[in-house]
Enzyme design. Structure first.
Site, PDB file in Angstrom:
ATOM      1  N   TYR A 133       0.833  -1.215   0.000  1.00 47.34           N
ATOM      2  CA  TYR A 133       0.000   0.000   0.000  1.00 47.34           C
ATOM      3  C   TYR A 133       0.863   1.259   0.000  1.00 47.34           C
ATOM      4  O   TYR A 133       1.117   1.871   1.036  1.00 47.34           O
ATOM      5  CB  TYR A 133      -0.962  -0.007   1.177  1.00 47.34           C
ATOM      6  N   LYS A 172      -1.557   3.760  -4.549  1.00 45.83           N
ATOM      7  CA  LYS A 172      -2.724   4.634  -4.468  1.00 45.83           C
ATOM      8  C   LYS A 172      -2.487   5.821  -5.386  1.00 45.83           C
ATOM      9  O   LYS A 172      -1.567   6.623  -5.173  1.00 45.83           O
ATOM     10  CB  LYS A 172      -2.933   5.107  -3.032  1.00 45.83           C
ATOM     11  N   ASP A 200      -4.746   1.770  -7.846  1.00 45.16           N
ATOM     12  CA  ASP A 200      -6.067   2.237  -7.404  1.00 45.16           C
ATOM     13  C   ASP A 200      -6.115   3.756  -7.435  1.00 45.16           C
ATOM     14  O   ASP A 200      -5.622   4.417  -6.526  1.00 45.16           O
ATOM     15  CB  ASP A 200      -6.346   1.727  -5.991  1.00 45.16           C
ATOM     16  N   PRO A 201      -6.730   4.360  -8.485  1.00 46.20           N
ATOM     17  CA  PRO A 201      -6.884   5.809  -8.523  1.00 46.20           C
ATOM     18  C   PRO A 201      -8.198   6.300  -7.915  1.00 46.20           C
ATOM     19  O   PRO A 201      -8.616   7.436  -8.176  1.00 46.20           O
ATOM     20  CB  PRO A 201      -6.840   6.107 -10.022  1.00 46.20           C
ATOM     21  N   ASN A 249     -13.841  -1.397  -4.386  1.00 47.42           N
ATOM     22  CA  ASN A 249     -14.283  -1.302  -2.997  1.00 47.42           C
ATOM     23  C   ASN A 249     -15.293  -0.169  -2.839  1.00 47.42           C
ATOM     24  O   ASN A 249     -15.788   0.062  -1.742  1.00 47.42           O
ATOM     25  CB  ASN A 249     -13.108  -1.044  -2.057  1.00 47.42           C
ATOM     26  N   HIS A 300     -10.404  -4.934   2.170  1.00 46.87           N
ATOM     27  CA  HIS A 300     -10.161  -3.506   2.016  1.00 46.87           C
ATOM     28  C   HIS A 300      -9.701  -2.886   3.327  1.00 46.87           C
ATOM     29  O   HIS A 300     -10.056  -3.348   4.405  1.00 46.87           O
ATOM     30  CB  HIS A 300     -11.451  -2.814   1.543  1.00 46.87           C
ATOM     31  N   SER A 301      -8.923  -1.816   3.213  1.00 44.01           N
ATOM     32  CA  SER A 301      -8.474  -1.064   4.376  1.00 44.01           C
ATOM     33  C   SER A 301      -9.124   0.306   4.374  1.00 44.01           C
ATOM     34  O   SER A 301      -9.124   1.001   3.367  1.00 44.01           O
ATOM     35  CB  SER A 301      -6.950  -0.900   4.329  1.00 44.01           C
ATOM     36  N   HIS A 329      -3.475   0.168   5.738  1.00 44.91           N
ATOM     37  CA  HIS A 329      -2.707   1.393   5.971  1.00 44.91           C
ATOM     38  C   HIS A 329      -1.787   1.215   7.187  1.00 44.91           C
ATOM     39  O   HIS A 329      -1.012   2.112   7.520  1.00 44.91           O
ATOM     40  CB  HIS A 329      -3.644   2.562   6.295  1.00 44.91           C
TER      41      HIS A 329
END
Length: 410
Positions: A133, A172, A200-201, A249, A300-301, A329
């Site tokens: 991440y 991210k 992941d945008p 997500n 998912h976080s 995270h």
């Protein structure tokens, strides 16, 4: 066993550095609400929810007399008492339900002397794998460097891999222009040829940008492309044009949306969030549906401290179809509220707590310290960036205009 009291406490736990995302930033700290549910046998169960402040604490206080006398074993009744689906049209309490469900499962495990995973079907793995991440970030305290360039990103990923053993790397994005972030992503792929990647945008690319980015990474060892554009229909259109699995997500966070994705496939992978779905049990149910219809599952976080991380670990322990590393995270935190400090990574994995209930307990001194930090700093708007006063996110997004301009310290 009956519920006698509910307490909620807001804390601010520092991050190593402020983290940037497409909708704004995490401003150097996570603000979370710690929930304690006390039972008439003297046991206290722990829960956690994102955000906080007086309004959140007051909402939990208001539930206390309503749930007084409720048996924590009656989890299905709890769901309807707090988050009846028809009442949610007027009062969406899904995240509050999750926090109290966490605490009730913690109570049950303590009462019976068994870990939470035994109440969820029994563990099939002792530890859960996690992705690194990676975030673009502002400089942090104590000389923590910014992450902005491809070189800085690769260096940051190397450091995390060396410290924690990650073999999956998630970037991210949605912060800089897509072509620049593509350069960063390909730099990661070149630097870690044996590892898996994901991007992941946060659903802020235009359709053209999402397709162009997806096609440009088809040769990379991708786990998936997560939420490149907004909405199930947008994902479906990208999925038709790009030979990379798509994940979400954002637009599959309840069972009605999951049914829509089954009937008209838009996402190949659903990231289950123990808070967004309303608890651990809901995620187990959703994973069963995904298993039936061959939809992939990850975890998912949403900015967890040790309590919610424990719920993610117990969820990961019982899912046979968890074939992707979970997000967290957690390694960006500079501290935690649980006894013993942060749970350690080993080979990119975190061991599932084996103690009764969630298997974690509060460090009261740390809680007091982070309560004071919240009183000092307060909350922050998730959808604002402290480095860009007056900026606000759009979909499709207007990203940082010039990646060559240093981000600057806060």
């Amino acid at each position: 066993m009956k519920i006698t009291d509910i307490r909620a406490t807001t804390v601010a736990v520092p991050l190593e550095a402020p983290l940037l995302h497409s909708n704004g930033a995490h401003w150097g700290r996570f603000v979370r609400t710690i929930v304690e549910v006390e039972a008439d046998n003297g046991l206290v169960g722990l829960g956690e929810m994102g955000g906080g402040g007086e309004s959140a604490e007051a909402a939990f206080r208001a539930l206390a007399p309503y749930l007084e006398g409720h048996d924590p074993f009656e989890l299905e009744a709890l769901r309807f008492k707090i988050a009846n689906p028809t009442a949610s049209l007027y009062n969406n309490r899904t995240q509050m339900l999750a926090a109290i469900e966490f605490a009730c499962i913690d109570l049950l495990g303590q009462h019976l002397g068994v870990p939470a995973y035994d109440l969820l079907g029994g563990r099939i793995r002792d530890s859960v794998p996690f992705a690194s991440y990676l975030f673009y970030r502002y400089p942090g305290a104590s000389g923590v460097p910014e992450v902005r360039t491809p070189g800085q990103l690769v260096e940051h990923a190397r450091a995390l891999k060396a410290e924690h053993g990650f073999t999956v790397h998630k970037l991210k994005g949605g912060v800089f222009p897509p072509d620049y972030e593509l350069e960063c992503y390909l730099a990661l792929a070149e630097a870690f040829p044996g590892d898996r990647l994901r991007y992941d945008p946060n659903a802020v690319l235009s359709m053209d940008e999402g397709v162009r980015f997806g096609k440009a990474i088809e040769h990379v060892a991708n786990d998936y492309l997560e939420d490149p554009v907004w909405g199930l229909e947008g994902l479906r259109l990208v999925r038709e044009r790009v030979d990379v699995p798509l994940a979400t997500n954002t637009v599959v966070v309840n069972f009605e949306q999951l049914a829509a994705n089954v009937l008209r496939r838009s996402a190949d992978v659903v990231l289950l969030d123990t808070t967004f779905w309303g608890g651990i049990r809901a995620c187990v149910k959703a994973a069963g549906i995904c298993e039936t219809f061959q939809v992939g599952v990850s975890v998912h976080s949403s900015g967890e401290l040790g309590i919610q991380l424990a719920t993610m670990l117990h969820l990961g322990a019982v899912l046979p179809n968890l074939t992707y590393a979970a997000d967290a995270h957690y390694h960006h935190l500079a501290g935690d509220v649980i006894e013993g400090g942060k749970l350690p990574y080993d080979g990119g994995r975190i061991a599932v707590p084996s103690g009764p209930g969630l298997g974690v307990r509060l460090d009261r001194d740390k809680v007091a310290e982070y309560v004071e930090l919240y009183r000092e700093l307060g909350g922050y708007p998730y959808d604002r960036d402290p480095g860009r006063p007056g900026w606000y996110p759009l979909v499709p997004n207007e990203r940082w205009a010039d990646p060559a301009v240093p981000l600057g310290a806060l």
